[in-house]
Design a protein around this motif. Structure first.
Motif, mmCIF file in Angstrom:
data_model
loop_
_atom_site.group_PDB
_atom_site.id
_atom_site.type_symbol
_atom_site.label_atom_id
_atom_site.label_comp_id
_atom_site.label_asym_id
_atom_site.label_seq_id
_atom_site.Cartn_x
_atom_site.Cartn_y
_atom_site.Cartn_z
ATOM 1 N N GLY A 60 0.796 -1.220 0.000
ATOM 2 C CA GLY A 60 0.000 0.000 0.000
ATOM 3 C C GLY A 60 0.827 1.269 0.000
ATOM 4 N N ASN A 61 2.138 1.163 0.164
ATOM 5 C CA ASN A 61 3.030 2.324 0.135
ATOM 6 C C ASN A 61 3.813 2.339 -1.167
ATOM 7 N N LEU A 62 4.297 3.497 -1.535
ATOM 8 C CA LEU A 62 5.057 3.642 -2.767
ATOM 9 C C LEU A 62 6.517 3.897 -2.456
ATOM 10 N N GLY A 63 7.386 3.370 -3.309
ATOM 11 C CA GLY A 63 8.805 3.675 -3.214
ATOM 12 C C GLY A 63 9.072 5.049 -3.819
ATOM 13 N N TRP A 64 10.288 5.532 -3.642
ATOM 14 C CA TRP A 64 10.583 6.885 -4.119
ATOM 15 C C TRP A 64 10.449 7.007 -5.623
ATOM 16 N N THR A 65 10.761 5.946 -6.367
ATOM 17 C CA THR A 65 10.642 6.046 -7.830
ATOM 18 C C THR A 65 9.184 6.181 -8.251
ATOM 19 N N GLU A 66 8.296 5.457 -7.589
ATOM 20 C CA GLU A 66 6.864 5.578 -7.896
ATOM 21 C C GLU A 66 6.324 6.950 -7.475
ATOM 22 N N LEU A 67 6.817 7.460 -6.358
ATOM 23 C CA LEU A 67 6.380 8.788 -5.911
ATOM 24 C C LEU A 67 6.783 9.876 -6.903
ATOM 25 N N VAL A 68 7.987 9.768 -7.447
ATOM 26 C CA VAL A 68 8.428 10.746 -8.457
ATOM 27 C C VAL A 68 7.532 10.670 -9.677
ATOM 28 N N GLU A 69 7.295 9.462 -10.170
ATOM 29 C CA GLU A 69 6.482 9.300 -11.376
ATOM 30 C C GLU A 69 5.041 9.764 -11.140
ATOM 31 N N LYS A 70 4.521 9.518 -9.958
ATOM 32 C CA LYS A 70 3.157 9.936 -9.632
ATOM 33 C C LYS A 70 3.063 11.460 -9.494
ATOM 34 N N SER A 71 4.096 12.074 -8.955
ATOM 35 C CA SER A 71 4.089 13.518 -8.712
ATOM 36 C C SER A 71 4.364 14.351 -9.955
ATOM 37 N N PHE A 72 5.086 13.785 -10.905
ATOM 38 C CA PHE A 72 5.485 14.523 -12.106
ATOM 39 C C PHE A 72 5.043 13.742 -13.337
ATOM 40 N N SER A 73 3.936 14.134 -13.922
ATOM 41 C CA SER A 73 3.381 13.390 -15.054
ATOM 42 C C SER A 73 4.258 13.436 -16.291
ATOM 43 N N LYS A 74 5.190 14.352 -16.355
ATOM 44 C CA LYS A 74 6.062 14.459 -17.522
ATOM 45 C C LYS A 74 7.403 13.751 -17.319
ATOM 46 N N ILE A 75 7.494 12.935 -16.270
ATOM 47 C CA ILE A 75 8.703 12.145 -16.030
ATOM 48 C C ILE A 75 8.345 10.669 -16.095
ATOM 49 N N LYS A 76 9.072 9.950 -16.928
ATOM 50 C CA LYS A 76 8.966 8.491 -16.975
ATOM 51 C C LYS A 76 10.159 7.954 -16.194
#
Length: 91
Positions: free
Chosen positions: A41-57
């Motif tokens: 149910g928690n996200l790692g930092w890579t998922e948090l970055v991708e979720k927070s910035f839609s223009k970053i893959k």
């Protein structure tokens, strides 16, 4: 520009001066980068970055137990993805 500056100063989902371009962030590292041990149910930092910035893959190249020497051996493979940013994190 430092990554932390993106978080503090950019509106959610955008990067400064890059409104239409999709940037690639390649994350190279050990179990922390790979997300090993994160509770359900928690996200790692890579998922948090991708979720927070839609223009970053985010392309996660994290491998649990990997050493910096092993990561160095894989850097050429990571660079074939033509990333805008590469993070390298080993403990």
């Amino acid at each position: 520009m430092k990554y932390g500056k993106w978080i503090r100063e950019s509106p959610k989902g955008t990067l400064p001066d890059q409104e239409t371009k999709m940037d690639i962030l390649c994350a190279l590292g050990d179990s922390i980068t790979a997300g090993i041990g994160i509770p359900d149910g928690n996200l790692g930092w890579t998922e948090l970055v991708e979720k927070s910035f839609s223009k970053i893959k985010v392309m996660n190249f994290g491998v649990g137990g990997q050493t910096s020497t092993q990561g160095l051996a894989s850097i050429n493979h990571v660079l074939t993805e033509h990333p805008s940013v590469v993070t390298i994190q080993y403990g």
